[in-house]
Every structure is written in structure tokens, then in C-alpha cells.
Design a protein around this motif. Sequence first.
Motif, PDB file in Angstrom:
ATOM      1  N   LEU A 154       0.839  -1.196   0.000  1.00 50.52           N
ATOM      2  CA  LEU A 154       0.000   0.000   0.000  1.00 50.52           C
ATOM      3  C   LEU A 154       0.877   1.251   0.000  1.00 50.52           C
ATOM      4  O   LEU A 154       1.769   1.389   0.842  1.00 50.52           O
ATOM      5  N   ILE A 156       0.432   5.351   0.223  1.00 43.01           N
ATOM      6  CA  ILE A 156      -0.487   6.461   0.485  1.00 43.01           C
ATOM      7  C   ILE A 156       0.198   7.743   0.020  1.00 43.01           C
ATOM      8  O   ILE A 156       1.322   8.053   0.450  1.00 43.01           O
ATOM      9  N   GLU A 161      -8.406  13.250  -2.031  1.00 40.07           N
ATOM     10  CA  GLU A 161      -9.407  12.430  -2.707  1.00 40.07           C
ATOM     11  C   GLU A 161      -9.902  13.070  -4.000  1.00 40.07           C
ATOM     12  O   GLU A 161     -10.159  12.378  -4.996  1.00 40.07           O
ATOM     13  N   MET A 235      -7.900   6.290   0.627  1.00 41.97           N
ATOM     14  CA  MET A 235      -7.519   5.858   1.970  1.00 41.97           C
ATOM     15  C   MET A 235      -8.123   6.836   2.964  1.00 41.97           C
ATOM     16  O   MET A 235      -7.803   8.031   2.952  1.00 41.97           O
ATOM     17  N   ARG A 250      -8.773  12.043   3.757  1.00 38.25           N
ATOM     18  CA  ARG A 250      -8.975  11.046   2.696  1.00 38.25           C
ATOM     19  C   ARG A 250      -7.937  11.298   1.599  1.00 38.25           C
ATOM     20  O   ARG A 250      -7.885  12.400   1.032  1.00 38.25           O
ATOM     21  N   ALA A 253      -4.545   6.593  -2.857  1.00 36.36           N
ATOM     22  CA  ALA A 253      -3.646   5.502  -2.467  1.00 36.36           C
ATOM     23  C   ALA A 253      -3.609   4.438  -3.554  1.00 36.36           C
ATOM     24  O   ALA A 253      -4.527   4.329  -4.386  1.00 36.36           O
ATOM     25  N   LEU A 255      -3.014   0.260  -4.030  1.00 34.40           N
ATOM     26  CA  LEU A 255      -2.968  -1.031  -3.334  1.00 34.40           C
ATOM     27  C   LEU A 255      -2.714  -2.131  -4.354  1.00 34.40           C
ATOM     28  O   LEU A 255      -3.357  -2.180  -5.406  1.00 34.40           O
ATOM     29  N   ILE A 369      -2.332  -5.160   5.862  1.00 27.94           N
ATOM     30  CA  ILE A 369      -3.438  -4.732   5.007  1.00 27.94           C
ATOM     31  C   ILE A 369      -4.337  -5.934   4.766  1.00 27.94           C
ATOM     32  O   ILE A 369      -3.858  -7.001   4.341  1.00 27.94           O
ATOM     33  N   THR A 457      -9.378   2.898   6.421  1.00 29.91           N
ATOM     34  CA  THR A 457     -10.160   2.108   5.474  1.00 29.91           C
ATOM     35  C   THR A 457      -9.796   2.491   4.046  1.00 29.91           C
ATOM     36  O   THR A 457      -9.680   3.677   3.719  1.00 29.91           O
ATOM     37  N   PHE A 458      -9.615   1.481   3.204  1.00 22.70           N
ATOM     38  CA  PHE A 458      -9.297   1.692   1.789  1.00 22.70           C
ATOM     39  C   PHE A 458     -10.536   1.401   0.952  1.00 22.70           C
ATOM     40  O   PHE A 458     -11.127   0.326   1.051  1.00 22.70           O
ATOM     41  N   HIS A 459     -10.925   2.366   0.085  1.00 20.51           N
ATOM     42  CA  HIS A 459     -12.081   2.194  -0.796  1.00 20.51           C
ATOM     43  C   HIS A 459     -11.588   2.095  -2.236  1.00 20.51           C
ATOM     44  O   HIS A 459     -11.116   3.085  -2.809  1.00 20.51           O
TER      45      HIS A 459
END
Length: 473
Positions: A154, A156, A161, A235, A250, A253, A255, A369, A457-459
Motif C-alpha cells: 500500500l 499512500i 481524494e 484511503m 482522505r 492511495a 494497493l 493490510i 479504510t481503503f475504498h
Amino acid sequence: MENKRINGYDLIELGFPENISLGIALQINKQRLGFSREEMLAKYKAVLENPAEFMTDNIFKPLAEFLQNMAAQSEELIALKDSNDAYVVFGEEHIEQGARDQMNTAMRLPVAVAGALMPDAHQGYGLPIGGVLATRNAVIPYGVGVDIGCRMALSIFDIPESYLLTHHDVLKQILMDNTKFGAGHGFLKNERSNHSVLDHAAFTENTFVSTLKDKAWTQLGSSGGGNHFVEFGIMEFDQGDADLAIEKGRYLALLTHSGSRGLGATIADHYTKVAMDNCKLPYMARHLAYLDLDSQAGQEYWLAMNLAGDYASACHEIIHEKIRKAVGAELLAKIENHHNFAWKEKWNNQEVIVHRKGATPASKGTLGIIPGSMATPGFLVRGKGEEASINSASHGAGRLMSRTKAVKTLNKYDLKAMLSDHGVTLLGAGMDEAPMAYKDIHTVMEAQRDLVDTIATFHPKIVRMADDGSKED
């Protein structure tokens, strides 16, 4: 019904022992050679009752030879414990019986010290996916897994965002230009990356591994098939994290999930065969064949396994650096953890070899993660060091259904609707990786509250996976 396929249960009903004879008989059945189902079953029964009569038979000789020598072969087998040692199961109500059966067998190994099942556990080969097994001075190639050192990484970035919304198509193209996916796929010579991992001692000290160096170089910086991915997402830190020096907010990020590619798979296949040739276990435990770490083969595998882990890490490093440069971002933090590996650790005041097949290291303070799926969140976590789990946590949501069942039963329109609802752009992948094929990640996380603390939290928002039907995990 006359030509209905013969299976292992049919043979067991005839009186066949649950050992390698089943595999030999079923292999013969593939030829059938004009016999009807009933005629084949009658032949099997005759061979079982008097194998000596079939020692020169062109079809049944391999089965007859095994049955004739079975008593002597049984004396060579390493005995299992009479019953399995106790182990802890997290999220027990969500784990299939097949995974429990495999763990029960693993806990009967004479070298087994402790075990645990993570809440994402499901049936695999040898040790179940999501299985953690501590052994005494022994390593199990299938307890590590085929994709040695498979990991999460990961990055960041120092980008808010909003950038993802305004530069969506740019980021999508960056993924397409800087990643390569699929089992067996690699780079042309003029595209290859260089990395210090290619100078690893195993490439010179192990004759077998040295033959894999060009394959490793070809695939360096690529991703596998199956559930492997590279994705941009958001993230979300509900609170700042002092250790990471990241404030509440936010952030954009990256992943990634992939492993040691063809290098790791070839090492796993080779040393599994070596283990099975040298460690004769009863049929039910044959895939748990182990190598003594004091043996030459054990030392060779340990070095090769660590090479595969370092190689997997190098692949992620190359991918992340390529994409970071393409985005023009600075790193706020980089976190990485792996599974499908074996570690030398202290547990209960003794040195053990801890196998985490599809399980995340979660010793006290260790970052990890835990992803969900292409349309559900993942979590950045910090381990609590729970001894009952052997300092481990799940490595993801875990499969709810097999790939075959997912392809046959899930609807592509439902997948499109789910992706749209979550604002996810999908590049590649098949129905076997649809979110509905996985357990609910929130249920899995709830089952391991004693194992990890959630930090962020990762979206997922732009997801790339293999689109060529690759099944490499």
C-alpha cells in the motif's frame, strides 16, 4: 447410468483403502478401454481381492503392484498422532467443514506444535487457506503454498481524494501503461526492470534455482492472475495516526496484491515433490509432507522460499515506483505485508516455524493490510499480538464459493450494478472474482477484533486484474 463416472466413493465402497490406490485406480479408469462402468467395478474388486493375478495385466498392473506391496509401504509411513491437537478457530460459524478437516489433519502431524484458523479460512491443498501452523524444526512446502511470499503493498500519496475524481481517466491509463498481468506473462528484453533481488545468493548457491533466473527477470515487476490486482482507491483516516505521521483525512492511495510469479510456483512444485519423496505420510496427510530444517533439502527450500519472498516484494516495489512517478506524487507512507510464507518465531517460549498460508502476520504493533474485494473496502490494521492466533489475522475476506461455482451461478449484470453503486471502474477480471464470490469483509473483521485494530479504510475505485482467464493465485 452404465457409463456414469467412477469416483473415489465407489472404490471405497468396494473396500479400497483411503490411500494412493484410489488415485491409481481412478487414473486407470480414465482409459476405460471399452469396459462398461459395471465391468470396471468388477475388475477393481477382483484386483483388490487378488492383486497377484494381475501383476502382468497391461491395464491393472500398476494398481496390482501397489496393492501387493501395500503392507510393506505402510510400514514406511510416518505415523500421525492418534487425534488432532486442539487449535483455535476465529469466526467458526463461517468456515466450511473441508477447511476444518484439513486443519484437523495438520494438527496430527508429529511436528505440529500449535495451530489456528482465521475467519477467512477455506479449503485448499495441504494446509487450508487461512490456516496457521507452528511446527518444530520443519517446513511444509504446501503449508507455505504455491504462490510463495504473496503479499499486499500500500502506498499512500500526498494527494487529496478530489484528484481521483478530476483525473479519473488519467489514473486509469497510468494503470494500463505501468502494469502487466496473467499467468506466464512477462516483459520483452527491452522492457525488463533491474533489481538487486536478481543478485540473491540462491541464484548461485542452488543449481535448480539458478535455472529459473531468466524467468524471474522476465516477470519481474508483473502481477499474476486470479485474485491479484493493482488498484487506485481512497484511503480514509477517521483519526490521524501518529506513528505513520498521517493526519485525519482522505488520500489517494495505491494497493497491490501479487506474489512470486512463475519463480515461486516452480520452487513450490519442485520442493513439494522432494518433500513427498522423503517424508512418507498417510494418504490423507500426503500434501503436508515436510522437510527437516537440518537436512540439505530443508536448507535449500528455506533459502529458495526466502528468495521467492524477496522477489515478490521487488515486484511490488517496481510497480509502486513506476506508478508513483507517473502520478507525480510524494509518499506519505508505504506499508507491506505478506502471506504464504514460513517464519522462525518464538511462540510459548519455544522456537517454532510458523506457516501462514493465506494469513497476515499480526504480532503486537505490526502493520498489515486486509483487503475485501474489488467493490468492498479493505483495512489498514495494527496487530495486537494475540498468542491464541499465533500472532496472525486473516489475509482478506476469503472465498465464499469456488471459482467454477462463481462463473456458473453469478450474473454479470449484478456485478455491473454493484460496481456502479460503489463507483468502481474495473479493468479486466472475470466473474470468478466478483465480490459476491467472497465472504462479507465486515463479518470477517468483526470475527478478529481481538487480533487487530483498524487504523484506516481503503475504498477501491479503479481496479485492474488479469483479463485472460489466468487462475494463478
